[in-house]
Design an enzyme around this catalytic site. Structure first.
Site, mmCIF file in Angstrom:
data_model
loop_
_atom_site.group_PDB
_atom_site.id
_atom_site.type_symbol
_atom_site.label_atom_id
_atom_site.label_comp_id
_atom_site.label_asym_id
_atom_site.label_seq_id
_atom_site.Cartn_x
_atom_site.Cartn_y
_atom_site.Cartn_z
ATOM 1 N N GLN A 150 92.884 -18.426 12.602
ATOM 2 C CA GLN A 150 93.262 -18.075 11.110
ATOM 3 C C GLN A 150 94.080 -16.846 11.157
ATOM 4 O O GLN A 150 94.377 -15.987 12.082
ATOM 5 C CB GLN A 150 92.080 -17.604 10.461
ATOM 6 N N ARG B 91 84.226 -14.163 5.260
ATOM 7 C CA ARG B 91 83.101 -13.532 4.801
ATOM 8 C C ARG B 91 83.090 -12.118 5.416
ATOM 9 O O ARG B 91 83.321 -11.987 6.523
ATOM 10 C CB ARG B 91 81.943 -14.241 5.267
ATOM 11 N N GLU C 58 76.144 -20.920 5.330
ATOM 12 C CA GLU C 58 77.568 -21.645 5.089
ATOM 13 C C GLU C 58 77.617 -22.857 4.318
ATOM 14 O O GLU C 58 76.648 -23.405 4.024
ATOM 15 C CB GLU C 58 78.260 -21.737 6.510
#
Length: 484
Positions: free
Chosen positions: A188, A171, A279
């Protein structure tokens, strides 16, 4: 089966099957497109395509719910299947199998084409002309910290040594026409690459791609092993290399048929507030955090570009279809690599990616002689909770294969009748957790550690179902059907 190499041919195919809702009246540039998209998820309507958005140039369009559930009841996962080049009637488990199988095949690297053959560079904006204010970027939710410029686009980055290229979805919030701020999670792949740029003291080049081939958006949002290039994996799914073109101002290749490409550099400090954002767990966001700034330097786009968006929230949106299938495929791959007998894995969309079902075959005891169901559950947890993707999933259910895991009514029946009230579960303490799942307390979020559990629901003896299919002789069932 057909692979769609750009967003427009995919939208046309959805339109042909009645799964596009053309919104031709002018909608506002703030909340209306997102509200329409959110309602489309909740009533499972065709995907909205907005032809006129107030405050943007004529011809600039918005496309909502690109991989939500289809409005076609006979093929609910058609948008995901078609995005990946599979038949629109593919079942959820069939999609999971395809995603897992592709990981085991050699990748097909992309092929670079000349800029003249790249629709994404039909228009090139530099300097003051390269502004996000030209594009229809709405607020996704009422309580969000800003307009989210990335909800279904692909971020492209590579480490300083250029040894691998990462395509991912994260995002990204618009700050103003020349700046964005993105959520960079250290664990990540994009976070790992950003950390390498921080060490060099140089800002990280990035390209944010809106509206590439649908498979690119899908694969950008699912886990594949680190140091594997998503472009190669997409080539395997497509059966042909992805066409890419050199970006105008940075040393990155971008999908040639994309609608819009934003180029620039990412700061090496967390110097801007990002969030809150509503979310996938289904709650409006609260709070914000310091994240790196994405500076906008060059923008290229097709004529009359289409900006796709996912408006996350309560089920069912892209988080609960495509992303959940990707996580399930990741789990399936690792469990089979560990030689554990697994029929399929599935994340029910209504669980908002909080449940993973591991379905085992009826003969699993023959395949694992001497192993109890508790020991099998222990092994499954040991394999899964070591993987990066399972950071999102706190609850695993090991289940028999005597029901349809994609049918929520059957899932609720199985779990309510087979989960022991206090026993038959394996608890894994001090597992890595993040704030996105909604089930932990504040102390666990601060520590980044919490419990996860594998529920053993396997039957020691298979019981026949009190159902039409199993409760009557075959000749009676056939007579009933013949005379229905």
């Amino acid at each position: 089966m057909k692979y769609y190499d750009d967003l427009r041919s995919y939208i046309d195919a959805l339109d042909d099957m009645g799964d596009i809702m053309h919104v031709t009246r002018e909608v506002d540039g703030d909340f209306e497109p997102s509200a329409i998209t959110r309602r489309s998820y909740e009533i499972q309507s065709p995907a909205p395509l907005f032809h006129k958005v107030a405050g943007t140039e004529p011809g600039f369009r918005l496309f909502g719910a690109p991989a939500g559930l289809s409005s076609r009841a006979d093929m609910p996962y058609a948008r995901v299947a078609m995005s990946l080049g599979l038949a629109p009637g593919s079942s959820g488990p069939a999609i999971v199998e395809a995603l897992s199988a592709a990981r085991l095949q050699p990748g097909i690297p992309p092929v670079r084409v000349d800029s003249a053959a790249a629709p994404c560079q039909q228009n090139i904006l530099r300097g003051d002309d390269a502004t996000l204010d030209r594009f229809p970027i709405p607020f996704a939710h009422d309580k969000d910290g800003g307009r989210y410029a990335n909800t279904w686009g692909t971020l492209i980055v590579k480490p300083p040594d250029g040894k691998w290229v990462n395509w991912s979805i994260a995002r990204v919030m618009k700050v103003d026409g020349k700046r964005m701020v993105g959520l960079i999670v250290p664990s990540q792949h994009i976070g790992q690459i950003w950390a390498e740029w921080v060490k060099t003291g140089e800002p990280m080049p990035y390209a944010l791609v809106q509206g590439p081939a649908p498979a690119i958006s899908c694969v950008s949002g699912i886990p594949i092993p680190a140091h594997a290039d998503e472009a190669d994996y997409i080539g395997t799914l497509a059966g042909a290399p992805v066409s890419v073109v050199r970006a105008v101002s940075i040393s990155l290749d971008v999908p040639a048929t994309a609608e819009i490409v934003i180029e620039g550099h990412v700061s090496i400090t967390r110097d801007c507030q990002e969030g809150p954002y509503g979310e996938y767990g289904g709650y409006l966001g609260e709070g914000s955090s310091a994240q790196p700034t994405f500076h906008v330097e060059t923008i290229t786009h097709r004529d009359d570009p289409i900006w796709p968006m996912s408006v996350t929230g309560r089920p069912t949106d892209e988080s609960h279809t495509l992303w959940a299938m990707g996580l399930a495929a990741d789990a399936l791959t690792y469990l089979r690599e560990a030689n554990l007998p697994v029929t399929t894995t599935w994340i029910p969309e209504d669980s908002t990616v909080h449940w993973l079902l591991v379905v085992v075959p009826q003969n699993w005891r023959e395949l694992l002689p001497g192993v109890s169901s508790e020991e099998l559950s222990q092994r499954i947890g040991e394999v899964l909770f070591k993987t990066d993707a399972m950071v999102f999933i706190p609850k695993v259910y090991v289940v028999d294969d005597d029901f349809d895991p994609t049918n929520l009514r059957e899932v609720v029946w199985v779990l309510s009748t087979r989960v022991h009230p206090v026993g038959r579960r394996v608890v894994f303490d001090n597992q890595r957790v993040i704030r996105l799942p909604q089930c932990y307390d504040e102390a666990e979020y601060v520590a980044g550690l919490g419990a996860k559990v594998v529920f053993d629901t396997l039957q020691s003896k298979r019981h026949l179902h009190a159902s039409f299919a199993q409760g009557y002789p075959e000749e009676i069932r056939q007579r009933v059907l013949d005379n229905w």
